[in-house]
Structure formats: C-alpha cells, structure tokens
Write a protein that holds these residues in place. Structure first.
Motif, PDB file in Angstrom:
ATOM      1  N   MET A   1       0.817  -1.221   0.000  1.00 29.63           N
ATOM      2  CA  MET A   1       0.000   0.000   0.000  1.00 29.63           C
ATOM      3  C   MET A   1       0.846   1.263   0.000  1.00 29.63           C
ATOM      4  O   MET A   1       0.387   2.325  -0.426  1.00 29.63           O
ATOM      5  CB  MET A   1      -0.928  -0.004   1.215  1.00 29.63           C
ATOM      6  CG  MET A   1      -2.004  -1.076   1.186  1.00 29.63           C
ATOM      7  SD  MET A   1      -3.226  -0.850  -0.121  1.00 29.63           S
ATOM      8  CE  MET A   1      -4.055   0.643   0.430  1.00 29.63           C
TER       9      MET A   1
ATOM     10  N   ARG B   1       5.561   2.099  -6.278  1.00 21.56           N
ATOM     11  CA  ARG B   1       4.668   1.756  -7.397  1.00 21.56           C
ATOM     12  C   ARG B   1       3.252   2.257  -7.130  1.00 21.56           C
ATOM     13  O   ARG B   1       2.592   2.823  -8.005  1.00 21.56           O
ATOM     14  CB  ARG B   1       4.676   0.234  -7.583  1.00 21.56           C
ATOM     15  CG  ARG B   1       3.859  -0.249  -8.764  1.00 21.56           C
ATOM     16  CD  ARG B   1       3.886  -1.781  -8.863  1.00 21.56           C
ATOM     17  NE  ARG B   1       5.223  -2.267  -9.149  1.00 21.56           N
ATOM     18  CZ  ARG B   1       5.944  -3.019  -8.312  1.00 21.56           C
ATOM     19  NH1 ARG B   1       5.459  -3.352  -7.105  1.00 21.56           N
ATOM     20  NH2 ARG B   1       7.144  -3.436  -8.643  1.00 21.56           N
ATOM     21  N   THR B   2       2.771   2.038  -5.896  1.00 23.23           N
ATOM     22  CA  THR B   2       1.422   2.485  -5.531  1.00 23.23           C
ATOM     23  C   THR B   2       1.337   4.005  -5.496  1.00 23.23           C
ATOM     24  O   THR B   2       0.385   4.604  -6.017  1.00 23.23           O
ATOM     25  CB  THR B   2       1.044   1.910  -4.150  1.00 23.23           C
ATOM     26  OG1 THR B   2       1.017   0.481  -4.236  1.00 23.23           O
ATOM     27  CG2 THR B   2      -0.304   2.418  -3.681  1.00 23.23           C
TER      28      THR B   2
ATOM     29  N   LEU C   1      -2.665   5.515  -6.489  1.00 23.37           N
ATOM     30  CA  LEU C   1      -3.711   4.563  -6.144  1.00 23.37           C
ATOM     31  C   LEU C   1      -4.340   4.801  -4.773  1.00 23.37           C
ATOM     32  O   LEU C   1      -5.363   4.205  -4.458  1.00 23.37           O
ATOM     33  CB  LEU C   1      -3.147   3.141  -6.202  1.00 23.37           C
ATOM     34  CG  LEU C   1      -2.853   2.645  -7.624  1.00 23.37           C
ATOM     35  CD1 LEU C   1      -2.051   1.356  -7.595  1.00 23.37           C
ATOM     36  CD2 LEU C   1      -4.148   2.453  -8.394  1.00 23.37           C
TER      37      LEU C   1
ATOM     38  N   MET D   1      -8.961   4.815  -1.538  1.00 22.46           N
ATOM     39  CA  MET D   1      -8.396   4.194  -2.733  1.00 22.46           C
ATOM     40  C   MET D   1      -8.946   4.864  -3.986  1.00 22.46           C
ATOM     41  O   MET D   1     -10.087   5.322  -4.012  1.00 22.46           O
ATOM     42  CB  MET D   1      -8.693   2.701  -2.764  1.00 22.46           C
ATOM     43  CG  MET D   1      -7.909   1.900  -1.748  1.00 22.46           C
ATOM     44  SD  MET D   1      -8.057   0.127  -2.089  1.00 22.46           S
ATOM     45  CE  MET D   1      -7.161  -0.536  -0.684  1.00 22.46           C
TER      46      MET D   1
END
Length: 401
Positions: free
Chosen positions: A328, A332-333, A338, A353
C-alpha cells in the motif's frame, strides 16, 4: 483533462438502497465512472459496515470506506410510510436503483421493480440476492462466507494439507458487485436504443460458481474434486511462490522457452531443462513431485535480488512477495496515484483508494471521500424533492430522516 462533466456516466443518477458489500460495490463502480450516487441508510444504524473493522472518524470504518467513495449519504427510515414515499419520489428522479433487501422485503415496502416500472418504464433496477430469485432457495439470505463454502471455492483454496479455506477478502461479494455493474451498464446502453429499462437480477451463488472458472470445469471432467495446489498453479510449472535464501518471491514461468532460460541462466541447472520428464509444461505438471524439490533447493540457495535481476534480464515474470502495508505504501502504488489523502471533518484526513479506471490515459478522479452518516440528507432532499427546511425538521423530529 477529466472533469466532472465529461466523466462517462455524468448525468446518470443512482439510488443505492443496498448495504454491506455486493450492492454498494456495484454502486461505487458506477460512481467511479461519473454517476451521481445517493446512498440511503437507516437514520440510527446506517450501513452495517459502519460498525465493521477499524474506526475512522465518528461514523465510518476502513471496511465502509473501501466500498463507498464517490457517494452521498442520506438517512431515511424505510419502515415508515413517509420514508417509503420519499424513497418512491427519489426513484422517480433516478435512472438506476440498486437493492439487496431480503427476498420480498422491498416489495412489502412498495419499492419493488414491478411496483415502479409502470410509471417509470425507463428505470434500470438491480436486485442482488443470495440465490436464484425464481428457485426454491429464493428466500435464503446470502452471505459471502456461506457461498464460498457452497460454491466449492473453499475446496479449491489453500494447501492440500489444510482444511477448506476461504479467500482473504469477500471475493464472492466483490465479484457479484462487478458483475452487477456490468449488467447495469448493459441495460443502460440498451435503454439508449429502446427507451426501456430492465430488471437486472444477480445471485451471489451464481457469481461464486463463476469464480471457480477452469477449476470448476476440470472438476466436471474428472468427476471429482481437482487437487489443491496452494500458491502453485494446477496447470503451469514452475509457477508460484518460492523461498529464496532471504525471503519469498513469485516465479511465473509461462512457457517452455522461459523454462529453458530459467534453468540455464537463472538457477544454473541445465540438467533440469534436458530431462525428458521436464521438457514440456505438460510433462512438468505430471512430474511436479520430482521437480519441485529440486527447484526449491536451487532457488533457496540464492538471494532474492540476484534471482529477480536474472529473471528480469531474461524476460521471466517475477516479483517479491510484499506485506500488505508494504504494498500500500510502495513507490509503485504512490507513483500510480492509487491511494488518496482526502479531507475529513473529524479525522482531519482519510485514506481513500482510487478508481482503477483510466480513460485516454488518465485515471478517473475520486470526487468525494466516503460520506459521513447522513451528510447529504438535507441538501439532497431539498434539491431533488424540494422539501423545505421546516418539512425536513419535522421529518427529523419524527425519526423519518
């Protein structure tokens, strides 16, 4: 740039009479795509999930927030005649209704599809039940855990030495919500051609059985349950979670040429590529008991970083096994946008989210955080139904709103 007015479902209004997960998930998908979603909740209790999991603010939880972004919340006691009349008036102002009341309850409230469609032929009405509405189990309540057991999902999940195991999340509810949203969108498209709405019926058991996919079809071919493989794949080898010297990683060797490169250039065991028992995927799956211990030994003798670098270099799908918090908060997130920090009237900020949808390369925005209980009651009922401040005060005094 994506704005409120050019979202795909801009101008479409959804009345969400559902609670818990499958129905609210369907409504959230439509909200993500730009629909105006009005969530109707009980004045005192609200949605059941406001009391599930970790508390956020005064009326929300992480569970509730996971399935209720991009919605307004209004409080309405549907057991009162006045509440039922307000709901009917709101349905008349809506394009789509979503409900997952126990079988027959919505009709007893005077809000069923057959009761509304005569005066509103363009209404798209989605009913989510546990079982087939036309079958002998129509009145049975549906719960994700029960369906996971009855649909055979627990029987295919987990390691062969374990008892039946549920999915980590409520997979049946979530998939039913997605299927329901697809059905609603198809009905919305059809309405453009015919001017008529549809009654979209979804059953948790039906959707749970669909999740078994190739496992279900293999069970029919076998005439019994297929074996369970845990983190391994029933049809592809090697494909699963392996323990390197310093932790787990995912190795997904998808074809024979990748397997050759894996043996020769990653784990440096060309003998495993030359062995007739392992040359093709079909043979590898037949002889997995002989192959797996040798692969585990070779992978376990190396560090994750070395293995990942080698596999990436020769084009073999791979990755680390991350903890949930690590995933989370990963770069990358974060870089993909995201998770959003959004303002909250009690908690200060709340994590929300993002929608997974991208149009023309741009992610659709989160327009509003999951609502506090009843935050939109006065505004929605005043704007849509023209109820005066005095009327709203009187309704609130009587516990209708």
């Amino acid at each position: 740039m994506t704005t409120q007015s050019n979202l795909p479902l801009a101008g479409v209004r959804v009345l969400d009479l559902s609670r818990v997960l499958a129905g609210p998930w369907c409504a959230m998908v439509l909200g993500d795509l730009g629909a105006e979603v009005i969530k109707v909740e009980h004045p005192q209790r609200g949605d059941d999930t406001r009391d599930w999991g970790m508390r956020v603010g005064a009326t929300e939880t992480a569970y509730f927030n996971s399935v209720n972004r991009n919605k307004r919340s209004i409080c309405l006691d549907l057991k009162t005649p006045e509440g039922q009349q307000i709901a009917r008036d709101l349905i008349r102002k809506s394009d789509i209704v979503i409900q997952n009341f126990k079988f027959g309850d919505i009709e007893r409230l005077g809000l069923g599809y057959e009761q509304m469609k005569e005066e509103q032929p363009g209404l798209i009405y989605c009913s989510i039940t546990g079982y087939d509405r036309t079958g002998p189990e129509a009145a049975r309540p549906g719960y994700d855990l029960v369906i996971q057991g009855e649909a055979g999902l627990m029987a295919l999940n987990g390691e062969p030495t374990q008892p039946p195991l549920k999915f980590g999340v409520a997979a049946v509810d979530m998939m039913t919500g997605m299927y329901a949203a697809q059905g609603v969108l198809a009905a919305l498209y059809d309405r453009e051609k015919t001017g008529l709405g549809r009654h979209v019926g979804m059953a948790l058991f039906d959707c749970g059985l669909m999740i078994t996919a190739y496992y279900g079809l293999e069970a029919l071919l076998r005439g019994n349950d297929p074996p369970r493989y845990g983190n391994a794949h029933p049809s592809i080898m090697p494909y699963g979670v392996y323990e390197a010297e310093d932790g787990p990683l995912v190795i997904a060797v998808g074809n024979n040429s990748q397997y050759l490169r894996f043996c020769t250039e990653v784990i440096e065991r060309p003998d495993l590529a030359e062995d007739e028992r392992f040359k093709t995927n079909l043979e590898r799956t037949k002889h997995r008991e002989e192959l797996v211990p040798q692969l585990r030994q070779a992978v376990g003798a190396r560090k994750r970083k070395e293995l990942l670098e080698r596999m990436t270099r020769v084009g073999i799908p791979c990755g680390e096994v991350a903890g949930l918090y690590e995933a989370m908060t990963s770069p990358r997130t974060v870089e993909a946008g995201l998770v959003n920090k959004m303002p909250h009237p009690v908690a200060g900020t709340v994590d929300v989210m993002s929608s997974p949808y991208r149009f023309n390369g741009e992610r659709l925005p989160v327009r509003s955080a999951p609502p506090t209980l009843g935050e939109g009651t006065n505004e929605v009922l005043a704007d849509l139904l023209g109820l005066s401040e005095e009327t709203l005060k009187a309704l609130k005094k009587r516990g209708v709103v």
